[in-house]
Design an enzyme around this catalytic site. Structure first.
Site, PDB file in Angstrom:
ATOM      1  N   LYS A  80       0.647  -1.149   0.060  1.00 57.36           N
ATOM      2  CA  LYS A  80      -0.290  -0.085   0.280  1.00 57.36           C
ATOM      3  C   LYS A  80       0.809   1.285   0.044  1.00 57.36           C
ATOM      4  O   LYS A  80       2.235   0.947   0.627  1.00 57.36           O
ATOM      5  CB  LYS A  80      -0.730   0.077   1.288  1.00 57.36           C
ATOM      6  N   GLY A 185     -24.251   3.408   3.717  1.00 61.91           N
ATOM      7  CA  GLY A 185     -23.317   3.933   2.695  1.00 61.91           C
ATOM      8  C   GLY A 185     -23.588   3.320   1.314  1.00 61.91           C
ATOM      9  O   GLY A 185     -23.468   2.154   1.088  1.00 61.91           O
ATOM     10  N   ASN A 188     -20.310   4.071  -4.411  1.00 65.51           N
ATOM     11  CA  ASN A 188     -19.760   3.286  -5.575  1.00 65.51           C
ATOM     12  C   ASN A 188     -19.918   1.874  -5.510  1.00 65.51           C
ATOM     13  O   ASN A 188     -20.850   1.406  -6.276  1.00 65.51           O
ATOM     14  CB  ASN A 188     -18.418   3.338  -5.697  1.00 65.51           C
ATOM     15  N   VAL A 189     -19.840   1.181  -4.153  1.00 69.66           N
ATOM     16  CA  VAL A 189     -20.150  -0.060  -3.974  1.00 69.66           C
ATOM     17  C   VAL A 189     -21.611  -0.345  -3.575  1.00 69.66           C
ATOM     18  O   VAL A 189     -22.132  -1.269  -3.969  1.00 69.66           O
ATOM     19  CB  VAL A 189     -19.066  -0.602  -3.023  1.00 69.66           C
TER      20      VAL A 189
HETATM   21  P1  NAD Z   1     -17.603   5.674  -1.766  1.00 68.15           P
HETATM   22  O1  NAD Z   1     -16.929   6.761  -1.059  1.00 68.15           O
HETATM   23  O2  NAD Z   1     -18.058   5.672  -3.055  1.00 68.15           O
HETATM   24  O3  NAD Z   1     -18.926   5.458  -1.036  1.00 68.15           O
HETATM   25  C1  NAD Z   1     -19.230   5.510   0.469  1.00 68.15           C
HETATM   26  C2  NAD Z   1     -20.243   6.145   0.592  1.00 68.15           C
HETATM   27  O4  NAD Z   1     -20.646   6.165   1.993  1.00 68.15           O
HETATM   28  C3  NAD Z   1     -20.642   7.489   0.349  1.00 68.15           C
HETATM   29  O5  NAD Z   1     -21.943   7.725  -0.388  1.00 68.15           O
HETATM   30  C4  NAD Z   1     -20.558   8.393   1.531  1.00 68.15           C
HETATM   31  O6  NAD Z   1     -21.244   9.397   1.519  1.00 68.15           O
HETATM   32  C5  NAD Z   1     -21.131   7.396   2.611  1.00 68.15           C
HETATM   33  N1  NAD Z   1     -20.695   7.551   4.013  1.00 68.15           N
HETATM   34  C6  NAD Z   1     -19.400   8.062   4.438  1.00 68.15           C
HETATM   35  N2  NAD Z   1     -19.774   7.978   5.838  1.00 68.15           N
HETATM   36  C7  NAD Z   1     -20.823   7.441   6.248  1.00 68.15           C
HETATM   37  C8  NAD Z   1     -21.499   7.505   7.404  1.00 68.15           C
HETATM   38  N3  NAD Z   1     -21.011   7.749   8.409  1.00 68.15           N
HETATM   39  N4  NAD Z   1     -22.921   6.772   7.254  1.00 68.15           N
HETATM   40  C9  NAD Z   1     -23.407   6.485   6.163  1.00 68.15           C
HETATM   41  N5  NAD Z   1     -22.688   6.871   4.849  1.00 68.15           N
HETATM   42  C10 NAD Z   1     -21.741   7.054   4.706  1.00 68.15           C
HETATM   43  O7  NAD Z   1     -16.680   4.460  -1.459  1.00 68.15           O
HETATM   44  P2  NAD Z   1     -16.978   2.792  -2.037  1.00 68.15           P
HETATM   45  O8  NAD Z   1     -15.893   2.655  -3.192  1.00 68.15           O
HETATM   46  O9  NAD Z   1     -18.350   2.731  -2.324  1.00 68.15           O
HETATM   47  O10 NAD Z   1     -16.353   2.140  -0.858  1.00 68.15           O
HETATM   48  C11 NAD Z   1     -17.101   1.748   0.282  1.00 68.15           C
HETATM   49  C12 NAD Z   1     -16.418   0.948   1.265  1.00 68.15           C
HETATM   50  O11 NAD Z   1     -15.873  -0.151   0.637  1.00 68.15           O
HETATM   51  C13 NAD Z   1     -15.023   1.675   1.816  1.00 68.15           C
HETATM   52  O12 NAD Z   1     -14.980   1.171   3.118  1.00 68.15           O
HETATM   53  C14 NAD Z   1     -14.060   0.986   0.986  1.00 68.15           C
HETATM   54  O13 NAD Z   1     -12.652   1.132   1.508  1.00 68.15           O
HETATM   55  C15 NAD Z   1     -14.523  -0.417   0.708  1.00 68.15           C
HETATM   56  N6  NAD Z   1     -14.019  -1.005  -0.537  1.00 68.15           N
HETATM   57  C16 NAD Z   1     -14.198  -0.712  -1.644  1.00 68.15           C
HETATM   58  C17 NAD Z   1     -13.572  -1.252  -2.732  1.00 68.15           C
HETATM   59  C18 NAD Z   1     -13.806  -0.588  -4.178  1.00 68.15           C
HETATM   60  O14 NAD Z   1     -13.578  -1.285  -5.136  1.00 68.15           O
HETATM   61  N7  NAD Z   1     -14.427   0.524  -4.230  1.00 68.15           N
HETATM   62  C19 NAD Z   1     -12.846  -2.266  -2.620  1.00 68.15           C
HETATM   63  C20 NAD Z   1     -12.747  -2.718  -1.324  1.00 68.15           C
HETATM   64  C21 NAD Z   1     -13.438  -2.215  -0.291  1.00 68.15           C
END
Ligand code: NAD
Length: 366
Positions: A80, A185, A188-189
């Site tokens: 990382k 949340g 994206n995911v």
């Molecule tokens: P993202 O930033 O697109 O989405 C996260 C969402 O959570 C946002 O809409 C944000 O407004 C919301 N959020 C933040 N704090 C919050 C809270 N306290 N309560 C409710 N909603 C809240 O991120 P993502 O890419 O969707 O990733 C989501 C999680 O999955 C993260 O923890 C990330 O590390 C993990 N993850 C993502 C990937 C990937 O491919 N994108 C891969 C592995 C793990």
């Protein structure tokens, strides 16, 4: 600030500290273990309050990638990088190019991908000076849709597959019609996970601090709007945390009403022993680094141009891995997080004694 005796050091193979006063770049690259292949992991940009905080984060995240890739049976190690700074104010092309030059100097032992604070566009800028960046190639994704390299759709699909495996194991059902799921949340995911669940007939509750994201899930998927206070504690079958880590802790676990936790957010357990607390409450926990491996699988295959079908088949293996974890947990009495750690260690330690092929060759062989 200690390094070799840092509590999170855990025999990291490599650490480099980068400082480029001209561009303002201050970064740390950590490579935890390369016994399965080159270390692939995100490059995070964050305004860390101290060097110590940045070091702790990069060491912890890097080790996590070793476990995630090994558990997903990928020929990748764990690494990382963190850039210290506010991505909205301090990011510049020159800074990203300086980071790219540093990555090139590492000779491919570490490959950087997008993470919080960095985008596909940022990685492409680093890529002007190195080929050791990933998650940037436009291609057809596992679902037949065009992709710009963003692994989120694959992460969401893998989480859906893993959630189904957990439901089958805990509730003995394969049909998700009427299954009640709350999602914390819907970015994206989380939003894409909601889409898969909606298509499978589930009933959804959502909450997002970004109101527009929550409203989109309500308007487009018919989800119920929940609140910050109740999203984790609703009387649903599954809670899917897809926002942030450490939400499973001493305060939240006794208040959970769901019997399954299956979400994509990293580092869901505030402490490692919280998986035991979940087990004590008869809650089946799908370990985060097992269920959210779709993204790393996607990025791995980007590097060797595999077909969408091959990517999809590997992502669907997340269901089998989780089922193996659940069954081992039932047999041994160990909580699922501990079982997942043991399984990952078996998979990366087995490779330690094997002579390594040149790194690019290992990636190509996957
Ligand atoms: P993202 O930033 O697109 O989405 C996260 C969402 O959570 C946002 O809409 C944000 O407004 C919301 N959020 C933040 N704090 C919050 C809270 N306290 N309560 C409710 N909603 C809240 O991120 P993502 O890419 O969707 O990733 C989501 C999680 O999955 C993260 O923890 C990330 O590390 C993990 N993850 C993502 C990937 C990937 O491919 N994108 C891969 C592995 C793990």
């Amino acid at each position: 600030m200690t390094v070799f005796s840092h509590p999170e050091f855990d025999n990291h193979e490599h650490l480099s500290f980068v400082c480029d006063p001209e561009t303002g770049l201050k970064a740390i690259v950590a490579v935890h273990n390369t016994s399965r292949g080159p270390a692939l992991g995100g490059c995070r940009m964050f305004p860390y309050a101290s060097d110590e905080e940045a070091l702790r984060d990069v060491l912890r995240l890097s080790k996590g990638m070793t476990y995630k890739s090994a558990l997903a049976n990928l020929d990748l190690g764990g690494g990382k990088s963190v850039i210290i700074g506010d991505p909205r104010k301090q990011k510049s092309e020159a800074l990203l190019e300086a980071m790219g030059k540093h990555l090139e100097g590492l000779g491919g032992q570490y490959i950087a991908a997008e993470d919080s604070g960095t985008s596909v566009a940022d990685l492409k800028i680093m890529g002007r000076h190195t080929k050791h960046v990933a998650g940037i190639v436009e291609r057809i994704a596992f679902n037949g849709q065009p992709s710009n390299g963003d692994p989120s759709p694959t992460t969401a699909y893998g989480t859906f597959v893993g959630l189904k495996a957990a439901v089958k194991h805990k509730l003995g059902r394969e049909d998700l019609t009427g299954l009640k799921v709350s999602i914390q949340g819907v970015g994206n995911v989380g939003y894409r996970l909601a889409l898969h669940l909606k298509e499978a007939g589930a009933e959804l509750w959502v909450y997002d601090i970004h109101h527009a994201n929550m409203q989109r899930a309500v308007d487009e998927l018919g989800a119920h709007a929940a609140s910050a206070e109740n999203i984790l504690f609703l009387p649903v079958d599954v809670v899917a945390p897809c926002a942030m880590g450490a939400v499973l802790n001493d305060d939240s676990i006794p208040r959970l009403k769901a019997t399954i936790i299956a979400g994509a957010a990293n580092n869901l357990l505030q402490r490692p022993d919280h998986d035991q607390a979940l087990k004590d409450h008869s809650i089946l926990y799908a370990p985060d680094f097992a269920i959210n491996a779709g993204g790393i699988i996607d990025v791995f295959y980007e590097r060797n141009g595999a077909s969408p079908e091959k990517v999809r088949a590997h992502v669907e293996g997340i269901g089998q891995t989780l089922t193996e974890i659940f069954k081992r947990s039932d047999r041994s009495g160990m909580p699922t997080g501990a079982v997942a750690n043991t399984l990952a260690e078996e998979r990366f330690q087995k490779h330690s004694s094997v002579a390594q092929a040149p790194r690019e060759q290992i990636v190509g062989a996957g």
